[in-house]
Enzyme design. Structure first.
Site, PDB file in Angstrom:
ATOM      1  N   LYS A  45       9.335   5.326  -2.188  1.00 50.42           N
ATOM      2  CA  LYS A  45       9.592   6.109  -3.529  1.00 50.42           C
ATOM      3  C   LYS A  45       7.987   7.194  -3.198  1.00 50.42           C
ATOM      4  CE  LYS A  45       8.828   2.357  -6.485  1.00 50.42           C
ATOM      5  NZ  LYS A  45       9.354   1.817  -7.444  1.00 50.42           N
ATOM      6  N   TYR A 266     -22.940  13.217 -13.891  1.00 48.81           N
ATOM      7  CA  TYR A 266     -22.986  13.564 -15.039  1.00 48.81           C
ATOM      8  C   TYR A 266     -22.795  11.942 -15.929  1.00 48.81           C
ATOM      9  CZ  TYR A 266     -20.028  17.430 -13.766  1.00 48.81           C
ATOM     10  OH  TYR A 266     -19.895  18.887 -12.508  1.00 48.81           O
TER      11      TYR A 266
HETATM   12  C1  LIG Z   1       9.390   0.133  -6.614  1.00 49.61           C
HETATM   13  C2  LIG Z   1      10.249  -1.004  -6.738  1.00 49.61           C
HETATM   14  C3  LIG Z   1      10.598  -1.821  -6.134  1.00 49.61           C
HETATM   15  C4  LIG Z   1       9.359  -2.022  -5.094  1.00 49.61           C
HETATM   16  O1  LIG Z   1       8.723  -2.330  -5.295  1.00 49.61           O
HETATM   17  P1  LIG Z   1       7.342  -3.495  -4.652  1.00 49.61           P
HETATM   18  O2  LIG Z   1       6.753  -4.344  -6.018  1.00 49.61           O
HETATM   19  O3  LIG Z   1       6.266  -2.197  -4.775  1.00 49.61           O
HETATM   20  O4  LIG Z   1       8.425  -4.553  -3.998  1.00 49.61           O
HETATM   21  C5  LIG Z   1      11.521  -2.177  -5.764  1.00 49.61           C
HETATM   22  N1  LIG Z   1      12.600  -2.572  -6.661  1.00 49.61           N
HETATM   23  C6  LIG Z   1      12.800  -1.616  -7.529  1.00 49.61           C
HETATM   24  C7  LIG Z   1      13.809  -0.766  -8.795  1.00 49.61           C
HETATM   25  C8  LIG Z   1      11.229  -0.701  -7.279  1.00 49.61           C
HETATM   26  O5  LIG Z   1      11.267   0.296  -9.225  1.00 49.61           O
END
Ligand SMILES: *Cc1c(COP(=O)(O)O)cnc(C)c1O
Length: 375
Positions: A45, A266
């Site tokens: 994702k 800045y």
């Molecule tokens: C993002 C996510 C994962 C992966 O989590 P990590 O901590 O990056 O391994 C797994 N399951 C769900 C439902 C998620 O939203």
């Protein structure tokens, strides 16, 4: 070996993000080696945690990954073309109004997060005249997405509500998995074991990266690592079991010497107390180099640590390179890489590695390697 690149092009001024696809594949295999019979998905994702899902998903598939998780329909469509038909893409946010035709046509599998999504997907199955695959998400302690246990009970009491759905997995998500002794972990595990028993024919998926390290009880049929694939430590209280996969090198645009009482940047937040060499480097918060690194972060010139002085600005940061008298315009410094793992940058920025990676901007020239990191 350097694969075709993406981004604004390898101009002399470009900051270069190097992503090692072989290291990501090796991390995938090392996580899978910890399982006993469970399958290992890849969570890609947010564009593969900022590193490029279109490149990473096929690399994971070549390492044997058959299950991919994204957050949005658009993210699923982006990786669909690079994957084989049998490689499953699950969309965590589920199917929203008006999206069902595209899910069905492009072979994307929604994670159903409430009874309305269950209803919409069964209606879509009737309309398409075939069974449609889905994952059912039960909330066991995040109070985020997923069916509340009461809704899960209602659904289980009336199995016809799932008519037309090929229920691949029942899943849930851990809230505190990176804290190995947090009592919420076994509490969620007990709740999930009870919930998934309502659907004995479906497989079960529970653990994210950190959950894998809580032990085999947490693995069920499919684990869902994300962060650990990319080099973020899934066991923050222990040494990192996975390898770094990304490096960021930025160009020095200018070097100058200033004397007290001159200030830098800045807000004049850094005042030099002695003659100081300042290198101005082409990366800023518009590139995702977080402003919280102002007067806190650092870079490396070769093996020499050079601190960020003054505020991070939109396109630039300023480094005190007094300790690196050889530093010259046109050379590069390491912002993230062998000396500065993603978790070290995150700690300096007062955030987590997930945020550091997912903020990495489009202005970087991206180089994908298979093995030896590009300079
Ligand atoms: C993002 C996510 C994962 C992966 O989590 P990590 O901590 O990056 O391994 C797994 N399951 C769900 C439902 C998620 O939203």
């Amino acid at each position: 070996m350097t694969a075709p690149d993406s981004g604004p092009g390898p101009h002399a001024s470009a900051t270069i993000l190097t992503v090692d696809l072989a290291a990501i594949a090796a991390n995938y295999r090392s996580l899978r080696a910890r399982l006993q019979g469970a399958a290992c998905a890849g969570v890609v994702k947010a564009d593969g945690y900022g590193l490029g899902a279109v490149r990473i998903a096929p690399a994971l598939a070549a390492a044997g990954c058959r299950d991919f998780f994204v957050a949005h329909l658009g993210e699923g469509l982006a990786i669909r073309r690079g994957l084989a038909a049998g490689e499953a893409i699950y969309v965590l946010n589920g199917v929203l109004a008006g999206e069902d035709a595209e899910f069905a046509a492009r072979d994307l599998i929604p994670v159903l997060n409430d009874l309305a999504q269950v209803e919409a997907w069964t209606a879509a199955a009737r309309q398409h005249g075939r069974r449609l695959p889905a994952v059912l998400h039960i909330d066991t302690g995040m109070s985020r997405l997923g069916l509340a246990p009461a809704d899960a009970q209602r659904l289980a009491a009336d199995p016809h509500r799932l008519d037309g759905i090929d229920l691949r997995y029942v899943m849930s998500h851990l809230a505190c998995s990176e804290e190995s002794d947090n009592p919420k972990n076994p509490a969620q595990l007990r709740l999930f074991a009870a919930e998934r028993a309502r659907w004995p024919a479906a497989k079960a998926s529970f653990a994210n990266s950190s959950g894998i390290f809580l032990g085999h009880d947490y693995h069920f049929d499919l684990v869902r690592p994300g962060c650990a694939l990319y080099g973020i430590n899934p066991t923050p209280d222990r040494p990192n079991p996975v390898a770094q996969t990304a490096a960021l090198h930025a160009r020095i645009l200018q070097v100058r010497e200033i004397d007290p009482p001159e200030t830098v940047g800045y807000g004049a937040t850094h005042r030099v107390t002695t003659r100081t060499r300042i290198a101005t480097v082409a990366a800023g918060y518009a590139d995702g180099w977080l402003r919280t690194l102002s007067n806190r972060g650092c870079a490396y010139y070769g093996d020499i640590r050079v601190p960020i002085v003054g505020r991070v600005s939109m396109d630039l940061i300023t480094l005190d390179v007094t300790a690196a008298p050889a530093a010259r315009t046109g050379e590069t410094v390491e912002l993230m890489g062998p000396h500065l793992p993603v978790d070290a940058v995150a700690e300096l920025a007062n955030t987590i590695g997930y945020e550091v990676l997912t903020r990495l901007g489009d202005r970087f020239h991206r180089v994908y390697t298979n093995g030896a990191a590009a300079a």
